[in-house]
Design a protein around this motif. Structure first.
Motif, short mmCIF file in Angstrom:
data_model
loop_
_atom_site.label_atom_id
_atom_site.label_comp_id
_atom_site.label_asym_id
_atom_site.label_seq_id
_atom_site.Cartn_x
_atom_site.Cartn_y
_atom_site.Cartn_z
N GLU A 145 0.81 -1.22 0.00
CA GLU A 145 0.00 0.00 0.00
C GLU A 145 0.84 1.27 0.00
O GLU A 145 0.29 2.37 0.00
N ARG A 146 2.15 1.12 0.01
CA ARG A 146 3.08 2.26 0.02
C ARG A 146 2.85 3.14 1.24
O ARG A 146 2.91 4.37 1.19
N ILE A 147 2.58 2.52 2.37
CA ILE A 147 2.47 3.21 3.65
C ILE A 147 3.79 2.99 4.38
O ILE A 147 4.23 1.85 4.54
N THR A 148 4.42 4.06 4.81
CA THR A 148 5.74 3.95 5.42
C THR A 148 5.63 3.60 6.90
O THR A 148 5.07 4.38 7.68
N PRO A 149 6.17 2.46 7.31
CA PRO A 149 6.21 2.14 8.74
C PRO A 149 7.48 2.72 9.36
O PRO A 149 8.52 2.86 8.71
N GLN A 150 7.38 3.05 10.62
CA GLN A 150 8.55 3.38 11.42
C GLN A 150 8.46 2.51 12.68
O GLN A 150 7.51 2.63 13.44
N ILE A 151 9.43 1.62 12.85
CA ILE A 151 9.38 0.65 13.94
C ILE A 151 9.99 1.29 15.20
O ILE A 151 11.13 1.75 15.17
N ILE A 152 9.21 1.30 16.27
CA ILE A 152 9.67 1.88 17.52
C ILE A 152 10.44 0.82 18.31
O ILE A 152 9.94 -0.28 18.55
N LEU A 153 11.66 1.18 18.73
CA LEU A 153 12.54 0.28 19.45
C LEU A 153 12.91 0.93 20.78
O LEU A 153 13.58 1.97 20.81
N TYR A 154 12.47 0.31 21.87
CA TYR A 154 12.67 0.89 23.20
C TYR A 154 13.96 0.43 23.87
O TYR A 154 14.31 0.96 24.93
N ALA A 155 14.63 -0.53 23.28
CA ALA A 155 15.85 -1.07 23.89
C ALA A 155 16.75 -1.62 22.80
O ALA A 155 16.27 -2.06 21.75
N PRO A 156 18.07 -1.62 23.04
CA PRO A 156 18.99 -2.18 22.04
C PRO A 156 18.67 -3.62 21.68
O PRO A 156 18.88 -4.05 20.54
N GLU A 157 18.15 -4.38 22.65
CA GLU A 157 17.80 -5.78 22.37
C GLU A 157 16.71 -5.88 21.31
O GLU A 157 16.69 -6.82 20.51
N GLU A 158 15.80 -4.92 21.31
CA GLU A 158 14.75 -4.92 20.29
C GLU A 158 15.35 -4.60 18.92
O GLU A 158 14.91 -5.15 17.90
N ALA A 159 16.33 -3.70 18.89
CA ALA A 159 17.01 -3.40 17.62
C ALA A 159 17.71 -4.65 17.08
O ALA A 159 17.67 -4.94 15.88
N THR A 160 18.33 -5.40 17.98
CA THR A 160 19.00 -6.63 17.57
C THR A 160 17.99 -7.64 17.03
O THR A 160 18.23 -8.31 16.02
N ARG A 161 16.84 -7.72 17.67
CA ARG A 161 15.81 -8.66 17.22
C ARG A 161 15.29 -8.28 15.83
O ARG A 161 15.17 -9.13 14.95
N LEU A 162 15.01 -7.00 15.62
CA LEU A 162 14.52 -6.56 14.31
C LEU A 162 15.59 -6.76 13.25
O LEU A 162 15.28 -7.21 12.13
N ALA A 163 16.83 -6.45 13.58
CA ALA A 163 17.91 -6.67 12.62
C ALA A 163 18.01 -8.14 12.24
O ALA A 163 18.28 -8.49 11.08
N GLY A 164 17.76 -9.02 13.20
CA GLY A 164 17.78 -10.45 12.91
C GLY A 164 16.68 -10.86 11.94
O GLY A 164 16.91 -11.67 11.03
N LEU A 165 15.49 -10.31 12.13
CA LEU A 165 14.40 -10.59 11.19
C LEU A 165 14.75 -10.11 9.79
O LEU A 165 14.44 -10.78 8.79
N MET A 166 15.38 -8.95 9.71
CA MET A 166 15.77 -8.41 8.41
C MET A 166 16.85 -9.27 7.77
O MET A 166 16.81 -9.55 6.57
N ARG A 167 17.80 -9.68 8.57
CA ARG A 167 18.90 -10.49 8.06
C ARG A 167 18.39 -11.81 7.50
O ARG A 167 18.95 -12.35 6.53
N ARG A 168 17.32 -12.34 8.09
CA ARG A 168 16.73 -13.60 7.61
C ARG A 168 15.80 -13.39 6.43
O ARG A 168 15.19 -14.34 5.93
N GLY A 169 15.66 -12.15 5.98
CA GLY A 169 14.83 -11.86 4.81
C GLY A 169 13.34 -11.89 5.10
O GLY A 169 12.54 -12.01 4.16
N LEU A 170 12.94 -11.73 6.37
CA LEU A 170 11.53 -11.84 6.72
C LEU A 170 10.80 -10.50 6.68
O LEU A 170 9.56 -10.48 6.62
N VAL A 171 11.53 -9.41 6.71
CA VAL A 171 10.93 -8.07 6.65
C VAL A 171 10.85 -7.65 5.19
O VAL A 171 11.84 -7.70 4.47
#
Length: 285
Positions: A145-171
């Motif tokens: 839909e071309r809607i831009t998400p901005q993912i809120i990360l409250y802790a470095p551990e959440e950044a690591t988790r999101l980066a892992g999802l991206m690295r696995r090609g899931l995002v």
């Protein structure tokens, strides 16, 4: 060598200022200029655009002033802001639950609203591994839909988790805009620039576009440090009511103006809404 020092070259990368003018918790008892109605949000949007903002982050309220996720309320607020500033600000809505909505309800209101941009807290929408599949399907819908998400990360551990999802090609984005949050909604919260460092020590290189917000009176110092390290800035009454000198700001525009002056003093140019849209569009290409 001539002995003549090289002229200072300012950073050519424009930095966007987003204003978060109200949030879902504060009321006019906290500050009389806190905007709650569509008309007040429109007035705030106009003043903040003039002060240097490129984006407004919207929360809407019900008739009693409580936090609300509602497509019609978002449309009324967005229409009011657009009437005041046209396309000169990106209008980003929140999906924040504040304990009142389920992940399914949060995602549904975004589908009904169809905003230009939306903020999504990873811990709310995919707090458990079992929630990831639905969250990723929702991100895929946003991409279509071309809607831009901005993912809120409250802790470095959440950044690591999101980066892992991206690295696995899931995002379903090569990279996705994120918001790092310094601090919490607790009395006396005072974030400092050094609180940013754990976010940058690790997976931050996965995020080509990151923004920072910070609780407390050192908000301007925090977002200025972020800008000098490659990030963008979100400021406003949602997280802070004070100017850098410790006085209470007259309104959100005063905080945006103080941030703009701090960035400009560091040689950092401000991004327009159009430039921010282009940056985000490139991430979705």
């Amino acid at each position: 060598m001539s002995g003549v020092p090289h002229a200072y070259q300012p950073d050519p990368r424009p930095v966007a200022i987003a204003v978060a003018p109200n949030g879902g918790r504060r009321t006019k008892a906290d500050h009389p200029a806190l905007p709650l109605t569509p008309a007040e949000l429109a007035e705030t949007a106009f003043a903040c655009r003039e002060a240097g903002a490129a984006m407004i982050h919207l929360h809407v309220r019900d008739r009693q002033g409580a936090h609300l996720l509602d497509a019609q309320a978002y449309r009324h607020a967005t229409d009011a802001v657009r009437g005041a500033v046209g396309n000169d600000l990106i209008v980003q809505v929140t999906s924040e639950a504040l304990g009142a909505y389920t992940p399914a309800q949060q995602m549904q209101v975004v589908r009904e609203t169809r905003p230009e941009a939306v903020s999504l807290a990873l811990r709310e929408l995919a707090g458990e591994p079992a929630d990831e599949a639905e969250f990723l399907r929702f991100l895929a819908w946003l991409a279509r839909e071309r809607i831009t998400p901005q993912i809120i990360l409250y802790a470095p551990e959440e950044a690591t988790r999101l980066a892992g999802l991206m690295r696995r090609g899931l995002v379903p984005f090569e990279t996705v805009p994120v918001l790092f949050v310094l601090g919490r909604y607790v009395p006396g919260q005072r974030s400092t620039p050094r609180d940013l460092l754990p976010f940058l020590d690790g997976p931050a290189d996965r995020f080509a576009h990151w923004m920072l917000c910070a609780f407390g009176p050192r908000e301007t110092a925090c977002v200025t440090a972020a800008a000098l390290m490659g990030g963008h800035a979100r400021v406003g009454f949602e997280n802070n009511l004070q100017l850098p000198d410790g006085t209470v700001a007259a309104d959100n525009a005063a905080i945006v103006r103080a941030t703009a002056r701090a960035l400009e003093a560091c040689g950092v140019p401000l991004a327009s809404a159009g430039q921010l849209r282009d940056l985000w569009a490139a991430l979705q290409a």
